[in-house]
Design an enzyme around this catalytic site. Structure first.
Site, PDB file in Angstrom:
ATOM      1  N   LYS A  35       0.829  -1.216   0.000  1.00 41.23           N
ATOM      2  CA  LYS A  35       0.000   0.000   0.000  1.00 41.23           C
ATOM      3  C   LYS A  35       0.858   1.259   0.000  1.00 41.23           C
ATOM      4  O   LYS A  35       0.583   2.202  -0.745  1.00 41.23           O
ATOM      5  CB  LYS A  35      -0.949  -0.010   1.203  1.00 41.23           C
ATOM      6  CG  LYS A  35      -1.921   1.168   1.244  1.00 41.23           C
ATOM      7  CD  LYS A  35      -3.165   0.838   2.043  1.00 41.23           C
ATOM      8  CE  LYS A  35      -2.902   0.855   3.537  1.00 41.23           C
ATOM      9  NZ  LYS A  35      -2.993   2.237   4.096  1.00 41.23           N
ATOM     10  N   ASP A  79       2.275  -0.384  11.821  1.00 44.57           N
ATOM     11  CA  ASP A  79       0.988  -0.802  11.252  1.00 44.57           C
ATOM     12  C   ASP A  79       0.648  -2.250  11.571  1.00 44.57           C
ATOM     13  O   ASP A  79      -0.514  -2.658  11.435  1.00 44.57           O
ATOM     14  CB  ASP A  79       0.983  -0.598   9.737  1.00 44.57           C
ATOM     15  CG  ASP A  79       0.851   0.869   9.361  1.00 44.57           C
ATOM     16  OD1 ASP A  79       0.372   1.650  10.200  1.00 44.57           O
ATOM     17  OD2 ASP A  79       1.231   1.235   8.235  1.00 44.57           O
TER      18      ASP A  79
END
Length: 426
Positions: free
Chosen positions: A20, A312
């Site tokens: 991403k 994350d």
């Protein structure tokens, strides 16, 4: 959404979607380069689609042909004033990085997002950018979105010490510095993901490094490239943990990005005694095949410079820790409080409601394990990480239903998540 629970084993091979972080930056660099850049394996999650649409609104032609995305770059000087406000969706990456891109433009633009993004402070970006001679402002003292930015074609270079380890703030300043007159210096606090720096070099630009200093020369131009985006280690993390904690499991993950600034989860797995091997290592592409098997895990401590390399992944690492023997301590992770949610509290509440024993702290969590898990009703609060963490936790739940509210948040980063999960159960 009712989740599948209490499976016997997970076995199979998965190719996770494109990274991403790299996909966002691919669209940005492709737009700022001269010529047509072709990208393979770019992520089509909602966040990246937001970035894609924003650059279309700025006058860039972007063609999605299925396997390949072609970006017809216009350079820094070719961006056009948008006809409408720019919709960033739920993407903090989009609004922060694009703030840096718009800093050197000679037009005004307003960027807005969904309810979740509108609660996320942007002052870490607006304060240093304002020092470069542009006007940027948001709502309240913390500059919540919407943000209005009036760029300046004559940006001043900046020397700026990052107060926190944030790749997004660093990247926003780099994009602005590339449009400034002269040399800018950004001083990093700790190691953060370096995809922006890597891609500057890939696209024919230059940077100079001196310890924790990054020196950026303004006025550089980028040249179109052909690039394959590696698989996202943040997406792979859910399968890494699933393979380690579900009895009788063995999962093979192909083409996973192993950039050294992102592999903190691999260090944690090793420290916990997880069975994991890397093969087919491509040093140039920074990718590898990773295989994990069910393992007896021991507790560990996660802190300091390790945190930016796995920020994350901390929600799914917390689930991993609930199945390890002993007390795992996570600290120095206050950055989790300004994600889509207060991630520390939401993760602790979610897993505790399923039977875990987790104590949230100001900058992390204390996790006691191993603990058996059971059914519960969990709300993602719009955070894709919470959704996927819960789906993996549900696989261990022996009693009761696991119901996930706002499961659609998973589409932000991993639209094929449940399809891949089902393939491991076959």
């Amino acid at each position: 959404m009712k989740l599948r629970r209490s499976v016997e084993k997970l076995k199979g091979t998965i190719r996770v979607p494109g990274d991403k972080s790299i996909s966002h930056r691919s669209i940005i660099f492709g737009s700022l380069a001269k010529g047509v850049t072709r990208f393979h394996n770019i992520l089509r999650g909602e966040d990246v689609l937001s970035t894609m649409q924003v650059f279309r609104d700025l006058g860039v032609k972007i063609e999605d042909n299925g396997d390949i995305v072609e970006v017809h770059g216009v350079g820094f000087d070719g961006l056009q004033a948008p006809k409408n406000d720019l919709d960033m969706g739920n993407s903090g990456t989009s609004i922060r990085l694009i703030s840096g891109v718009l800093a050197g433009q000679d037009f005004e633009a307003t960027m807005f997002g969904d309810d979740s993004l509108s609660k996320r402070p942007m002052d870490r970006v607006t304060i240093p950018l304002s020092q470069m001679g542009l006007k940027i402002s948001g709502q309240t003292e913390r500059d919540l979105p919407p943000l209005t930015i009036k760029g300046n074609k004559n940006l001043k270079p900046i020397r700026y010490q990052l107060p926190v380890a944030s790749a997004q703030v660093k990247s926003a300043l780099i994009f602005a510095a590339l449009q400034a007159e002269g040399n800018s210096v950004i001083v990093k606090k700790d190691l953060t993901r370096n995809h922006t720096e890597d891609m500057i070099v890939q696209f024919g630009g230059q940077l100079k490094f001196n310890g924790k200093e990054i020196r950026i020369q303004g006025g550089q131009e980028f040249i179109a490239q052909e690039i394959t985006v590696p698989g996202d280690i943040s997406s792979a993390a859910f399968w890494l943990v699933a393979g380690l904690i579900i009895p009788g499991s063995k999962i093979v993950l192909e083409n996973v990005g192993i950039n050294e600034t992102r592999t903190g989860i691999l260090d944690v797995i090793k420290a916990m005694g997880g069975k994991m091997t890397l093969s087919n290592i491509d040093e140039l592409a920074k990718s590898a095949t990773i295989t994990v098997e069910t393992s007896e895990l021991k507790a560990t401590e996660i802190a300091g410079e390790l945190i930016p390399r796995l920020i994350d992944e901390l929600p799914i690492i917390t689930l991993l820790a609930t199945q390890a023997h002993g007390t795992t301590i996570i600290c120095d992770a206050e950055e989790l409080k300004v994600k889509e949610t207060d991630c520390i509290q939401v993760v602790a509440d979610a897993l505790n409601s399923m039977g875990a024993t987790i104590e949230p702290t100001e900058d992390g969590m204390i996790i006691h394990g191993p603990t058996a898990l059971h059914g519960a009703e969990i709300n993602t609060f719009g955070d894709h990480r919470i959704g996927m963490m819960t789906a993996i936790a549900a696989l261990l739940a022996k009693d009761g239903e696991v119901v996930l509210e706002r499961a659609e948040a998973i589409n932000t980063s991993y639209p094929a998540f449940f399809e891949h999960l089902n393939s491991l159960m076959d």
